[in-house]
Design an enzyme around this catalytic site. Structure first.
Site, PDB file in Angstrom:
ATOM      1  CB  SER A  94      -0.931   0.000   1.217  1.00 52.15           C
ATOM      2  OG  SER A  94      -0.173  -0.026   2.417  1.00 52.15           O
ATOM      3  CG  ASN A  95       0.720   5.987  -1.286  1.00 49.51           C
ATOM      4  OD1 ASN A  95       0.830   6.892  -0.470  1.00 49.51           O
ATOM      5  ND2 ASN A  95       1.217   6.068  -2.498  1.00 49.51           N
ATOM      6  CB  SER A  96       4.365   6.142   1.968  1.00 49.54           C
ATOM      7  OG  SER A  96       4.085   7.276   1.151  1.00 49.54           O
ATOM      8  CB  CYS A  97      -0.695   8.471   2.130  1.00 48.73           C
ATOM      9  SG  CYS A  97      -1.995   7.467   1.362  1.00 48.73           S
ATOM     10  CB  THR A 149       2.255   2.734  -4.561  1.00 53.08           C
ATOM     11  OG1 THR A 149       1.206   3.377  -3.834  1.00 53.08           O
ATOM     12  CG2 THR A 149       3.216   3.790  -5.077  1.00 53.08           C
TER      13      THR A 149
END
Length: 388
Positions: A94-97, A149
């Site tokens: 998953s995305n770092s956010c 991502t």
């Protein structure tokens, strides 16, 4: 436009346009009807600034709803004790956010290992939930990814939803990049399970010709967010409070003030139309397929994952350093831009088709640049090996 531009904070006109636009988008993406404002029920959509904001809102809303639910069942526990036991889940792809949202919301996000196809499903989640329940933790939210991502892989929403429903876990879908394909009937299978999620987001500024920043977020029950964030001071009251069916979006987001982002979405739909936007998405996919064929034609390169939407992930066969060196050569030339990612111990490059009007010539130009730099790199590598 001058009236809209200067007086929108004092009028529900801008909010009303956003309600219309968000319903347009939901229908365009063929989302479940309960996400529409026009459908009876507490669901609806809002335009946030970024996926980071949307994910953070979901995490904090899930946190507050869980605290209240557990407190009602176990009144002897303090809020501090409950909050200290909360845990969330997402894929390690998953995305770092998502990790950042956990930090900001003081709710640890446990990153679960994706399978060999870079997918997180119910099997991984149920295993983690059982482990955490045994430790006395409280599963709170799961953030699934539609278009990871690194490789644009799609998590198994349906099986994740089954686990979340069983354990009362908020399910959010981050479709920041790949959400646009929901509008295409040939990708209808990706909608499976979306009727069971609590919230989802999609970045229009990534694939739908809307300039940054513009992230659409839908909620199955917006009241859960409003109840979590509602702070209604006297100076925020106006003649429209509670007098219309138009939502007060300040309760759906982090900041108090709002930008009038709905106008640029409205203009984009009016210019291109729904079919024009679908053709734009299909064009990106066709161009990615063209680039994929270039990669497959060169025996020195290999695909790391199946091409997904407008993203092609590839690497130089052999040591990871070759891929890293190739990316550095390409970057220093400043003709095209790519970034590096890693999965399963392999470094690879991500070639993403984007922009307002990409053409076949652009794809061929990019391929020639990569091929030229690869030739030079391997020639130097061979010369170095001979010298030693």
């Amino acid at each position: 436009f001058s009236v809209i531009g200067f007086n929108w904070l004092c009028s529900p006109a801008c909010t009303e346009l956003e309600v219309i636009v968000m319903d347009w988008l939901a229908k365009f993406l063929k989302l479940p009807e309960h996400f529409l404002h026009s459908t009876k029920g507490p669901g609806g959509g809002i335009i946030q600034g970024s996926a980071s904001e949307a994910v953070l809102v979901a995490v904090m809303a899930a946190r507050e709803q869980t605290v209240r639910r557990v407190k009602a069942k176990q009144p002897d526990l303090s809020e501090g004790e409950i909050r200290a036991r909360l845990i969330g889940y997402s894929s390690d792809q998953s995305n770092s956010c998502i990790e950042k949202a956990g930090v900001l919301a003081t709710l640890p996000i446990r990153l679960l290992p994706a399978d060999d196809n870079q997918i997180m499903g119910g099997a991984q989640l149920v295993k983690a939930v059982k482990e955490d329940l045994a430790k006395g933790l409280i599963p709170t939210i799961c953030i699934a990814t539609m278009g990871a991502t690194g490789t644009c892989a799609y998590d198994d929403i349906a099986t994740l939803a089954s686990v979340c429903e069983e354990h009362n876990i908020w399910l959010h879908v981050d479709a920041a990049y790949a959400g646009a394909v929901l509008s295409l009937d040939e990708y209808a299978y990706l909608r499976c399970g979306l009727e069971r999620v609590d919230s989802l987001n999609y970045n229009l500024h990534k694939t739908l010709l809307v300039n940054f920043d513009c992230t659409a977020m839908w909620l199955r029950d917006a009241n859960q967010v409003v109840d979590s964030f509602n702070v209604n001071r006297i100076y925020l009251q106006n003649k429209y409070n509670g007098q219309t069916d138009i939502p007060e979006f300040r309760h759906w987001q982090i900041p108090l003030g709002r930008r009038f982002r709905a106008l640029k979405v409205w203009v984009t739909f009016r210019i291109y139309g729904a079919e024009g936007l679908r053709e734009h998405v299909r064009k990106q996919i066709r161009l990615a397929e063209r680039f994929e064929r270039h990669i497959l034609s060169d025996a020195r390169l290999e695909l790391v994952a199946k091409r997904s939407m407008g993203l092609v992930c590839f690497r130089v066969k052999g040591d990871n350093q070759l891929t890293t060196d190739l990316l550095q050569c390409v970057t220093e030339r400043k003709k095209i831009y790519m970034v590096q990612a890693a999965f399963g111990g392999k470094n690879f490059m991500r070639f993403a088709v984007c922009g307002m009007d990409p053409k076949e010539d652009d794809i061929d130009f990019a391929w020639r640049e990569i091929e030229e730099q690869l030739n030079k790199l391997l020639k130097e590598e061979k010369r170095g090996n001979v010298g030693t």
